[in-house]
Design a protein around this motif. Sequence first.
Motif, mmCIF file in Angstrom:
data_model
loop_
_atom_site.group_PDB
_atom_site.id
_atom_site.type_symbol
_atom_site.label_atom_id
_atom_site.label_comp_id
_atom_site.label_asym_id
_atom_site.label_seq_id
_atom_site.Cartn_x
_atom_site.Cartn_y
_atom_site.Cartn_z
ATOM 1 N N ALA A 124 4.764 4.915 -9.270
ATOM 2 C CA ALA A 124 4.405 6.262 -9.750
ATOM 3 C C ALA A 124 5.668 7.068 -10.049
ATOM 4 O O ALA A 124 5.823 7.648 -11.134
ATOM 5 C CB ALA A 124 3.555 6.960 -8.692
ATOM 6 N N THR A 125 6.581 7.078 -9.067
ATOM 7 C CA THR A 125 7.804 7.860 -9.258
ATOM 8 C C THR A 125 8.601 7.326 -10.444
ATOM 9 O O THR A 125 9.143 8.093 -11.249
ATOM 10 C CB THR A 125 8.676 7.788 -7.988
ATOM 11 O OG1 THR A 125 7.852 7.910 -6.852
ATOM 12 C CG2 THR A 125 9.735 8.871 -7.992
ATOM 13 N N PHE A 182 3.993 4.154 -4.558
ATOM 14 C CA PHE A 182 4.878 5.318 -4.681
ATOM 15 C C PHE A 182 6.020 5.029 -5.645
ATOM 16 O O PHE A 182 6.378 5.878 -6.477
ATOM 17 C CB PHE A 182 5.459 5.693 -3.312
ATOM 18 C CG PHE A 182 4.716 6.786 -2.643
ATOM 19 C CD1 PHE A 182 4.000 6.551 -1.493
ATOM 20 C CD2 PHE A 182 4.738 8.057 -3.173
ATOM 21 C CE1 PHE A 182 3.306 7.568 -0.881
ATOM 22 C CE2 PHE A 182 4.055 9.082 -2.569
ATOM 23 C CZ PHE A 182 3.333 8.849 -1.421
ATOM 24 N N ILE A 238 0.805 -1.212 0.000
ATOM 25 C CA ILE A 238 0.000 0.000 0.000
ATOM 26 C C ILE A 238 0.838 1.261 0.000
ATOM 27 O O ILE A 238 0.409 2.298 -0.467
ATOM 28 C CB ILE A 238 -0.964 -0.012 1.206
ATOM 29 C CG1 ILE A 238 -1.904 -1.194 1.050
ATOM 30 C CG2 ILE A 238 -1.735 1.276 1.313
ATOM 31 C CD1 ILE A 238 -3.033 -1.196 1.990
ATOM 32 N N TRP A 239 2.045 1.204 0.511
ATOM 33 C CA TRP A 239 2.855 2.409 0.567
ATOM 34 C C TRP A 239 4.013 2.371 -0.423
ATOM 35 O O TRP A 239 4.087 3.186 -1.340
ATOM 36 C CB TRP A 239 3.371 2.593 2.001
ATOM 37 C CG TRP A 239 4.378 3.674 2.137
ATOM 38 C CD1 TRP A 239 4.192 4.996 1.911
ATOM 39 C CD2 TRP A 239 5.745 3.532 2.526
ATOM 40 N NE1 TRP A 239 5.353 5.687 2.134
ATOM 41 C CE2 TRP A 239 6.327 4.808 2.515
ATOM 42 C CE3 TRP A 239 6.536 2.435 2.881
ATOM 43 C CZ2 TRP A 239 7.653 5.034 2.847
ATOM 44 C CZ3 TRP A 239 7.851 2.667 3.219
ATOM 45 C CH2 TRP A 239 8.401 3.951 3.189
ATOM 46 N N PHE A 240 4.873 1.390 -0.272
ATOM 47 C CA PHE A 240 6.102 1.402 -1.053
ATOM 48 C C PHE A 240 5.841 1.238 -2.538
ATOM 49 O O PHE A 240 6.290 2.023 -3.372
ATOM 50 C CB PHE A 240 7.025 0.274 -0.560
ATOM 51 C CG PHE A 240 8.362 0.259 -1.219
ATOM 52 C CD1 PHE A 240 8.568 -0.443 -2.401
ATOM 53 C CD2 PHE A 240 9.417 0.957 -0.678
ATOM 54 C CE1 PHE A 240 9.808 -0.467 -3.015
ATOM 55 C CE2 PHE A 240 10.667 0.954 -1.285
ATOM 56 C CZ PHE A 240 10.857 0.245 -2.458
#
Lengths: 470, 314
Positions: free
Chosen positions: A18-19, A15, A10-12
Amino acid sequence: MVFASVDFLIWFLPFFLATYYVAPVKIKNFVIVLFSLVFYGYGCVLNPEYLLLLVISVIVNWLLGFLTGIKKGKKLFLFLGIVFNFGLLILFKYLSSLLDFSGFVMNRFGINPPGWLFTSPLRSLVLPLGISFVTFQSVSYLTDICRGDITPEKNPVDFAVYMIAFPQIITGPIVRYDEVSFRIHNRYLTKDFIYDGAEKFVFGLGMKVLIADRVGGIWNECAKIGYEDLSAPMAWLGIAAYSLKLYFDFYGYSLMAVGLGKLIGFDYPDNFREPYTAVSMTEFWRRWHMTLGSWFRDYVYIPLGGNRKGKARMLLNLVIVWTFTGIWHGAGANFVLWGLCLAVIIIIEKLFLKKILDKHRFFGHIYMIVLIPLSWLVFALDSLTDIKNYFMCMIGMGSEYVYSLDWLKCVKSYGIFVIAGVIFSTKIGREIFKKIRRKAVVVPVMLAVLAASGYCVYKGMNDPFMYFNF
Amino acid sequence: MKKFFSYLLTIILTFAFFFTGAEYIIKIPSNVAEKKESGEETTSAQDIRSAPSTLPESTTAAETAAGVTVESRIQPADVSVTETDEITQAVTVTETESETETEAPETSRKTLFGGVGRNKFRAAPEGYFNDALFVGDSRTEALSMYGNIPSADYYAKVGMSVYNIYSDPAKVEGKGKIRFSEFINQKKYGKVYVMLGLNELGYDRKRTVSKYSALIEDIKKAQPEAIIYIEALLHVTAAEEKKNIAVTNAGINDFNSKIAKICDDETTFYLDVNDVLDNAFGYLKDDSTNDGVHLKAKYVRQWANAIQERAVVL
């Protein structure tokens, strides 16, 4: 960090993706390295100095790459590189076992072992994450340069992508530099890659969370009851469950690694090819953890002469390779024993048995169905007494405290997962996947698997990945 | 221009990643701790014993027991061993905290040899367990399989706690899944053994103990003629303590001392068999378990034997 965790999913991962997709091509590699460092640092948050150690190791190996590339003295630098990399591995992984063993040997010869052998603080060093995998990758890199197969990587960031990219740093696959060097420098993402990557990642996750973590419960039950107090059906069920858990854990993780690699434009090699459908132990090890097997073949077996120096030498080479394969998996006596057992089995097969097994495949399957759980038994349990006790249970000679219906509860709670595991161990899984891959139906299937896995992960019902001691 | 925006967006995203990371990661453990203190079950409160090698998600530093230490199990010098069977109101524990001075010796008296005076307990006669019921979590489940007391009934489930005993039905042999409130009213029992509390060690202790008392009251109402045994939680190994912040022997002893106060020694008794299964330091013996918590079959038998040796016959 673990792939099958809330923080990663959910976090790593969002992100990172996307990056990565937004970043200009020139800095995509830098993005990978940055996020991989965070990934690794998160995993070793209790020992942050290991992150520094990783960075130092990457830098040292990068520099050694150049030194090994020059004509004069390259063998010396290769030797230094091997000493550095394996030295770290031995220090963190094998030191306490070596000290124990030295003490044991000294005792046998009547010498009193010095006290520091058992109390040295070096013994309690925590194992850095993924050190076994990183070490093998760096040694293969230096050796390939020395052999002239590749040229050293000039860009340190690109080299770091090879060494520590988060999809394969913790649990493999063990990648050779020439397998990824083109893509490190020329990345192009196609729709195929992205679809493939997403599918592999989701199905790998499903295998780990929905099969491996579930059937693992049976093995935990066996541990709870005690290895000498199992009924025969329970003992067999337990070790079969362990075999499935080990396979789907590792296979799931490898699949996730390949999937993630595809999502960022890399084509990592496969690690598994339906190993449980093999008819001989030799064939099994060409389908199980394939990158490890080929590493040992290319960097130990063939340099030792392989099978080109006469039969006796071949047998010796096999013993050496398999003993070290066992040791790579763990630092205990049972791993050495396991490696030797495999060596014996494979030697017997090479001498005459394999031809028979290949010809009579049905007999070969039966042979493997018996041999695989027995070989994992030696692998799974640290203590030799436990192994002996468990084996006694398997042949119906457990202790007097055995409860003869202990397996019933496990069958009721876990039976369906065992069946799913058995089905997906065969080619059926791959066939199904091929059929639905590019059709619309794959989307709801993937979403279902992803949702179910995510739910299980969230509920905290997942185990840490079993190969984490490697 | 496009390239500039790519760079800009990349930098923004990277910063967002680190910013949320700091907040998100630091927040998760304290969220879990908050939920525990209010007594709510978090979703990760699945039996923390379900996997021997997994650290439970629900470890929290919030509840470190500051109570009774291991040493207090050893009797202080002023405990009189002259308690006889004519124990009367002198022994009756008042639920309120009034007698703070006499509290310490009374507690130790209760924990000594599992009950008030050795004389109260004796070996169970033949057929004693025909009308017995054992209620508990995974350890009691192991007792049902390996304790060799087949005549008793068992209402046990992995992960059972005083918080979920009413909401999560357990499987009973011959009856399938059945709710506790239904089950406890079906058959008449002569004795009911209860061992709960291990799964609740990370929660607020006061709330757990009050829920526990409420459960005992309910059992008393449903089985007015039964003896109730409040079983002390069995200890864990030293190694397990190190692994697990919430599960410590100090916490277990504190919990045990609190639930010991519930018994009245007339119909509700406190049964502590830890002395049979512990090593010299008050930890569970290392070789009696593979995961630090669950007893191996042979030791479940020892536990069951201890239960059979310490029966109350009214």
